[in-house]
Design an enzyme around this catalytic site. Sequence first.
Site, PDB file in Angstrom:
ATOM      1  N   ARG B  51       0.856  -1.164  -0.068  1.00 31.84           N
ATOM      2  CA  ARG B  51      -0.229   0.443  -0.093  1.00 31.84           C
ATOM      3  C   ARG B  51       0.912   0.983   0.029  1.00 31.84           C
ATOM      4  NH1 ARG B  51      -3.857  -2.240   5.228  1.00 31.84           N
ATOM      5  NH2 ARG B  51      -4.473  -4.101   4.068  1.00 31.84           N
ATOM      6  N   ASP B  53       1.975   4.896   0.086  1.00 35.28           N
ATOM      7  CA  ASP B  53       0.918   5.626   1.091  1.00 35.28           C
ATOM      8  C   ASP B  53       1.099   6.973   0.169  1.00 35.28           C
ATOM      9  OD1 ASP B  53       1.912   4.856   3.585  1.00 35.28           O
ATOM     10  OD2 ASP B  53       4.311   5.794   3.444  1.00 35.28           O
ATOM     11  N   TYR B 111      12.606   0.522  -4.141  1.00 37.07           N
ATOM     12  CA  TYR B 111      12.533   1.640  -4.262  1.00 37.07           C
ATOM     13  C   TYR B 111      13.717   2.511  -4.371  1.00 37.07           C
ATOM     14  CZ  TYR B 111       7.960   0.133  -1.562  1.00 37.07           C
ATOM     15  OH  TYR B 111       6.791   0.084  -1.141  1.00 37.07           O
ATOM     16  N   ARG B 198      11.229   6.416   3.830  1.00 38.24           N
ATOM     17  CA  ARG B 198      10.861   6.854   4.005  1.00 38.24           C
ATOM     18  C   ARG B 198      12.062   7.067   5.646  1.00 38.24           C
ATOM     19  NH1 ARG B 198       5.093   9.119   3.945  1.00 38.24           N
ATOM     20  NH2 ARG B 198       5.669  10.558   4.045  1.00 38.24           N
TER      21      ARG B 198
END
Lengths: 252, 252
Positions: B51, B53, B111, B198
């Site tokens: 999921r 963000d 990522y 992050r």
Amino acid sequence: VTRYRLLLEYDGAAYVGWQRQPDAPSIQAEVESALAQVLGGEPVMVTASGRTDAGVHALGQVVSFQSTVERSPIALVRGLNAVLPDDIACRAAGEVELAFHPIDSAVGKHYRYRVLDGVARAPLRRGQVYQTHKRLDLDRVRAAAMHFVGCHDFSSFRASRCSAVTAVRTLYRFEITRPVDEVRFDVEGTGFLRHMVRVLVGTLLDVSSGRFEPEDIPAILDAADRRRAGRTAAAQGLTLMRVHYPDGWPGV
Amino acid sequence: VTRYRLLLEYDGAAYVGWQRQPDAPSIQAEVESALAQVLGGEPVMVTASGRTDAGVHALGQVVSFQSTVERSPIALVRGLNAVLPDDIACRAAGEVELAFHPIDSAVGKHYRYRVLDGVARAPLRRGQVYQTHKRLDLDRVRAAAMHFVGCHDFSSFRASRCSAVTAVRTLYRFEITRPVDEVRFDVEGTGFLRHMVRVLVGTLLDVSSGRFEPEDIPAILDAADRRRAGRTAAAQGLTLMRVHYPDGWPGV
């Protein structure tokens, strides 16, 4: 008085192009208004290396202006980026000799036209590539593009309202590559006519689709007639990458 | 019944994230509504590999759904791209075995976090990079990031409301490069916790600025306490690049 030059990056989507027009948003108006703020209110007139069309982007537009105000390069970059809108930025600044002119002093220019050829869209590149659903035939496209390299009269490949006195220009690079899933047309030359890159690329797209044959290109050049060439490719695929000056500014 | 998987690209700026939420725009709601149209009205429930963000982008999100309707991969890609909004696209589609699950079948994920570190903004990348005006000290950042590679309890590096049962994850790549003028953090691992990339990147930004030393990282990991790590880097710099499956889908 001091003469400055600026390296500008912009997303052209929201503008009528570089050139100031009454009652329409232009890059020039934004830059001149930002400069007036940064220079303490002194009005400035900015000249660009070329007037990018409505919707055309720039990674390396070079512009120049004179001012009686002294500002360091870093102060200009910081100040301009603080007041320019999100879609325009100053990437570098510097003092330059008074005789510098962004068009006349340039020795070459690099444009890139990006095409996404397939059924899949690419949201993270949207607005910066031209999409066609048919896969391009790069063998045909390259065979045609080869005829554009060198010194030619490009009268067939300029906007009908282009006002340049002569249409003779020299292209020294016309490279077509396919990095992963897009096709890039990298075009470099000593100078360009109005819409020239877009008509060149549009004609190559017409070669790919079979409207023209690669060997038709010499006759289209010889005709010196805009009606003989292909369509004008959409503005959003085009980016002014770099303007070359003898001193290599702004470096790499 | 047939199980399908889709490769999705999206710009996350306009959405509350992947997951459907009442009265708020989500990628999941857009994709499920587009699929219902393409499949002739049959409602579908789509599961994603993770999921993302609010504000996070994807170049290679993989999602899966079952349907009693038969559609060829090319028909799904064409159909979805015709009805999805501009900022979401389907890049590939395919049938897959019924046992396939986009999370459980994945063997790794990639990522990328992009940082623009300087006074110059970059309009053509706006919304896809995080901008900081201070130049990053990559020697310090790399010395710190080295401690993240391997199998660790990443409890200090997840959102406080992350609900994963165990915080033990394996990162097998943490590469930091500077292609031209941006810094890229390429992070690959077998799985990720909520906000993990992050918080990892945010902590590295804090190492660069001097708030932490590179050698503080092992103690921050050992503490297993979110309050010991650095800030959560902004969502807009993060893109889910690729989800790895044993069969290598969708190829290169």
